[in-house]
Design a protein around this motif. Structure first.
Motif, short mmCIF file in Angstrom:
data_model
loop_
_atom_site.label_atom_id
_atom_site.label_comp_id
_atom_site.label_asym_id
_atom_site.label_seq_id
_atom_site.Cartn_x
_atom_site.Cartn_y
_atom_site.Cartn_z
N ARG A 106 0.83 -1.21 0.00
CA ARG A 106 0.00 0.00 0.00
C ARG A 106 0.87 1.26 0.00
O ARG A 106 0.55 2.24 -0.67
CB ARG A 106 -0.89 0.04 1.25
CG ARG A 106 -2.06 -0.88 1.18
CD ARG A 106 -3.12 -0.50 2.23
NE ARG A 106 -4.25 -1.41 2.11
CZ ARG A 106 -4.49 -2.43 2.92
NH1 ARG A 106 -3.70 -2.65 3.94
NH2 ARG A 106 -5.52 -3.20 2.72
N PHE A 107 1.95 1.22 0.78
CA PHE A 107 2.83 2.39 0.86
C PHE A 107 3.41 2.72 -0.52
O PHE A 107 3.38 3.87 -0.96
CB PHE A 107 3.97 2.15 1.85
CG PHE A 107 4.97 3.28 1.88
CD1 PHE A 107 4.72 4.41 2.62
CD2 PHE A 107 6.14 3.21 1.12
CE1 PHE A 107 5.62 5.48 2.62
CE2 PHE A 107 7.04 4.27 1.12
CZ PHE A 107 6.79 5.40 1.87
N TRP A 108 3.92 1.69 -1.23
CA TRP A 108 4.57 1.96 -2.52
C TRP A 108 3.56 2.29 -3.61
O TRP A 108 3.86 3.06 -4.53
CB TRP A 108 5.50 0.81 -2.90
CG TRP A 108 6.73 0.83 -2.02
CD1 TRP A 108 7.04 -0.03 -1.01
CD2 TRP A 108 7.79 1.80 -2.06
NE1 TRP A 108 8.22 0.35 -0.41
CE2 TRP A 108 8.71 1.46 -1.03
CE3 TRP A 108 8.06 2.93 -2.84
CZ2 TRP A 108 9.87 2.20 -0.78
CZ3 TRP A 108 9.22 3.67 -2.59
CH2 TRP A 108 10.10 3.30 -1.57
N HIS A 110 0.94 4.02 -3.02
CA HIS A 110 0.70 5.43 -2.72
C HIS A 110 1.85 6.28 -3.27
O HIS A 110 1.61 7.33 -3.89
CB HIS A 110 0.58 5.60 -1.20
CG HIS A 110 0.51 7.02 -0.74
ND1 HIS A 110 -0.58 7.82 -0.95
CD2 HIS A 110 1.42 7.80 -0.09
CE1 HIS A 110 -0.35 9.03 -0.45
NE2 HIS A 110 0.86 9.03 0.07
N TYR A 111 3.08 5.83 -3.08
CA TYR A 111 4.25 6.55 -3.60
C TYR A 111 4.15 6.73 -5.12
O TYR A 111 4.43 7.79 -5.67
CB TYR A 111 5.53 5.80 -3.22
CG TYR A 111 6.74 6.27 -4.00
CD1 TYR A 111 7.43 7.41 -3.63
CD2 TYR A 111 7.18 5.58 -5.13
CE1 TYR A 111 8.53 7.86 -4.36
CE2 TYR A 111 8.27 6.00 -5.86
CZ TYR A 111 8.94 7.15 -5.48
OH TYR A 111 10.01 7.59 -6.21
N ASP A 114 1.44 9.30 -5.91
CA ASP A 114 1.62 10.58 -5.23
C ASP A 114 2.91 11.30 -5.65
O ASP A 114 2.92 12.52 -5.81
CB ASP A 114 1.63 10.31 -3.72
CG ASP A 114 1.83 11.56 -2.89
OD1 ASP A 114 1.06 12.51 -3.08
OD2 ASP A 114 2.76 11.58 -2.06
#
Lengths: 251, 251
Positions: A106-108, A110-111, A114
């Motif tokens: 999820r973090f990547w 988002h990266y 974004d």
């Protein structure tokens, strides 16, 4: 075939990488769906009604209820059809099954949306050649970062998701032909064998995957689409300027 | 008490609404944790090392592994500690349990960070009084939209999550005292009984909840914090301008 006889519709255009995300997830889950294609430059009533806040594609309509935002659609499909999406490997879910790996994916994702994607767009749309070159540098260093993520996540296998396509594969993979189109238009080489060999190999595997190969648009189609967007923007700006000039004359 | 003896740390500052999100989720799950407080204007090595891409708080460190981005942390905690977080209601998860309701909660949480929050910030930081007034209008109409969402999600109960705090409660609730601080600083009334009566009642319930009341910073503390940020920004800009002037002199 999962979803046979169920009421699933997808609103969008094949040129949108976000729509491609939803298509890949639908294919992975082998869900039958009706594709309601949007026309360029003219949002349908259905799209506007289904996503009144953003008025953006894709919209998934399942049993009459709209779901918006591409990665939210991917998670929704993963939850509604949790069964095997890859019988060969027995993989059940698009999202990694452990909470930690899911958080990393999820973090990547988002990266990518974004931080990285705005730079890819800038390579095409930058105001000056310098701005485009600077953006290209940042796209490449973003890919180098994602190369490291791939090394950590894939465990020596073909995909971020291991043996088969997962959440992060979909998040980045939808841009592969857009990267190629951007290279063609701008003249900058972005995905480079020397700098990101793992991602180059991954991109080849991804585009050949049975859930991907029929929905990934051709590079030349995207180049044409980018030209259409550009022409449309110039025209819109000219109309705006003319309107501003007319309003100045009126007062 | 869940998480007793487990290795959970939270890096951040209480003034950050994003850090408050993680704190509320930790409290809901009754997870013991160590709070590693950041100092204003000086990012710790631990923060920078744990979140090298964004260098932003909060970071949750669980068994030595960092997890970043507030709503990703909330989902992570929800998955790692799936047990009852509210014995009175028997509610198990922070995210709604049906895929559709989960997708709706994710969509509006995204809307809050992506569309609504920048306007709240603009009310405080806008360059002109007109820009601030326009931003205040948009914050209010965003709250009116969220009032409708509350009506649909809460089913006549106290929270977006029904009988107890859920994902969307945390996403919006962390800003309640920041809304009050913004009202105090700007003079614009944002959360209004006449326009959004359900959200006014919800905000009161939310702030009194056992998982919230001890971690929600006081309005006056946030007003002071906002002043500190403003002073720090002015100083940073002056330093930048001086450096630019010096570099012009040098050439």
């Amino acid at each position: 075939m999962a979803g046979s006889g169920v009421d699933v519709k997808l609103v969008g255009m094949i040129e949108s990488p976000f729509v491609v995300r939803a298509m890949i997830a639908l294919n992975l889950k082998r869900v039958q769906y009706e594709f309601l294609e949007e026309k360029f430059g003219c949002k349908s009533d259905l799209l506007v009604r289904s996503n009144p806040v953003y008025k953006k594609m894709p919209v998934l309509i399942h049993q009459g209820r709209p779901i918006c935002e591409s990665m939210i659609i991917v998670e929704y499909l993963d939850q509604v059809w949790p069964g095997d999406h890859d019988h060969a490997t027995g993989t059940n879910s698009i999202l990694p099954s452990t909470p930690y790996q899911a958080a990393i994916a999820r973090f990547w994702a988002h990266y990518i949306d974004d931080k990285w994607l705005p730079k890819l767009i800038e390579v095409m749309k930058g105001e000056t050649e310098e701005a485009k070159a600077e953006a290209a540098k940042q796209v490449i260093s973003g890919l180098q970062l994602l190369e490291e993520v791939f090394e950590q996540c894939s465990d020596g296998k073909a995909f971020f998701g291991g043996d088969t396509i997962g959440y992060l594969d979909i998040a980045l993979g939808c841009f592969i032909t857009w990267i190629k189109a951007t290279e063609k238009i701008s003249g900058f080489k972005l995905l480079q064998q020397e700098l990101t060999p793992l991602l180059v190999a991954w991109a080849q595997c991804f585009c050949l995957h049975v859930a991907v190969k029929d929905v990934m648009p051709e590079t030349d189609r995207l180049v044409e689409h980018a030209k259409r967007i550009r022409a449309w923007r110039i025209e819109a700006k000219a109309t705006e300027n003319n309107a501003a000039a007319a309003s100045t004359t009126d007062t």
